[in-house]
Enzyme design. Structure first.
Site: not given
Ligand code: NDP
Length: 391
Positions: A149, A236
């Site tokens: 989401k 949420y």
């Molecule tokens: P993060 O920034 O921690 O992680 C995102 C990951 O995406 C990065 O670690 C990287 O992984 C990859 N990535 C690829 N391209 C990019 C870029 N240009 N910039 C940044 N990251 C990139 O974010 P979150 O984990 O907090 O959020 C990720 C998703 O999860 C979002 O859609 C968020 O809304 C959702 N979310 C949902 C939650 C829930 O409770 N349902 C809670 C938190 C987040 P890599 O290094 O492996 O390529």
């Protein structure tokens, strides 16, 4: 006189040994304990053997994936991880060693998952601005997709994602984990059974965003975040209240609540106060914020007979219910282990994908929510004017 040896025999032993054997035992010495086997108990389908589970690729190994999703596969019964997609190969391999995953892809060779028979489902855990592209590519590769989401940056993107799922005959779900969370499911039942007619609903969700922290930084950039606090955290309150009420709004209004001059919010809103008008005549009001402390996740449902509050309402592992009945002391409790929501969501999607039936939170629900939030932004741009929504 009652025979003490016969009394000590279990009902099962009496039935299997037969009454004659029991009488013979009663006349002599007590039988020694011996292993004897049992009929099949419980559901042999659960948990599935590893080879039968749906196989998942995780796309984006960030905070949420590493902190919550990867560990939750350990509790899943119908799902297992087989592949990681990441821009950081070292990180992916390190995590692979911990979780027994040995198939790795980057964003450059992502489309090769099409020929990987060890992947059935793809979980998109990327920044929001990348959801549509990576979801559509996975669907076109013939995989089922669960997307985090909010579903995408715009309703037009959501529509394209749904069209790709239909064109490729694959399931598309949006990861609204609260629909699998035991306390929220219990609250939904109590709201239906014990509150009378619902009169008011309010929801408050927010935290203080830190632009120096990488997972927060992209949330402040429109191209990667799609929108601001309402997209990320306010959703949420929106999605959960619609789940509880089981009706969709007819119009919305909203006002921005972003601190003037705060450099964090040059691209997305820092806060939004919103209101939904429902067909039943009630309104749902909520706030979303990127500039309050401490973190808040709170919802209240007020009915003609009683009220139910949740605080925290939508956290990973600690949701609580407070039931307020007329003339009774408040009942405060947890109805289940909130952390169970993650594996339940994975297994729910695995079964939907396997059986070809829609997931509990399908792409259409994600599209509905983005359409409502877009209408909120249009209202806030027009200083709170009521905007009709058709979802
Ligand atoms: P993060 O920034 O921690 O992680 C995102 C990951 O995406 C990065 O670690 C990287 O992984 C990859 N990535 C690829 N391209 C990019 C870029 N240009 N910039 C940044 N990251 C990139 O974010 P979150 O984990 O907090 O959020 C990720 C998703 O999860 C979002 O859609 C968020 O809304 C959702 N979310 C949902 C939650 C829930 O409770 N349902 C809670 C938190 C987040 P890599 O290094 O492996 O390529």
């Amino acid at each position: 006189m009652t025979d003490p040896i016969r009394l000590s025999l279990s009902r099962r032993h009496l039935m299997s040994a037969g009454a004659g054997a029991a009488i013979a035992l009663s006349a002599g010495r007590a039988a020694a304990q011996q292993a004897e086997g049992q009929p099949l108990m419980g559901d042999p389908e659960l948990p599935m053997r590893p080879g039968e589970r749906m196989r998942w690729a995780i796309v984006g190994l960030g905070t949420y994936a590493v902190g919550q999703l990867l560990p939750s596969f350990g509790d899943a019964h119908r799902s297992r991880m087989t592949a990681f997609v990441s821009g950081n190969r070292d990180k992916a391999e390190r995590l692979g060693r911990s979780y027994g995953v040995d198939r790795f892809y980057g964003y450059d060779n992502y489309d090769r998952i099409a020929s990987d028979d060890e992947i059935d489902c793809v979980y998109i855990v990327l920044p929001v601005g990348l959801h549509a592209e990576y979801t559509i590519r996975a669907l076109e590769a013939g995989k089922h997709v669960l997307c985090e989401k909010p579903m995408a940056s715009t309703s037009a993107e959501c529509e394209r994602m749904i069209a790709a799922a239909r064109a490729n005959g694959r399931q598309l779900g949006v990861a609204y984990r609260v629909h699998f969370e035991p306390n929220n499911l219990h609250a939904r039942q109590r709201i239906a059974d014990d509150l009378g007619v619902i009169r008011h609903v309010s929801a408050e969700h927010g935290f203080d965003i830190n632009p120096e922290f990488p997972p927060h930084k992209w949330r402040l950039e429109r191209a990667l975040a799609g929108g601001g606090s309402m997209y990320d955290i306010g959703i949420y309150g929106l999605n959960t209240s619609l789940m509880m009420l089981k009706e969709d709004p007819v119009s919305v209004s909203a006002l921005y609540s972003t601190p003037a001059g705060d450099p964090r919010f040059s691209e997305v809103e820092g806060g939004l106060d919103w209101q939904l008008r429902m067909p039943s005549g009630i309104s749902v009001s909520g706030t979303s914020s990127y500039c309050i402390a401490p973190y808040v996740s709170r919802q209240r449902y007020s009915g003609s007979k009683a009220a139910l509050e949740m605080q925290p309402a939508t956290t990973y592992d600690d949701n609580r219910i407070r039931f307020l009945g007329e003339g009774q002391p408040p009942q405060e409790y947890a109805a289940g282990n909130a952390a169970a929501q993650f594996a339940a969501q994975l297994d729910g999607f695995s079964m939907a994908a396997r059986s070809g039936t829609a997931h509990r939170t399908p792409g259409e629900m994600g599209l509905r929510d983005i359409r409502i939030i877009e209408a909120m932004y249009r209202s806030a741009d027009a200083d709170g004017a009521a905007i009709p929504v058709s979802v």
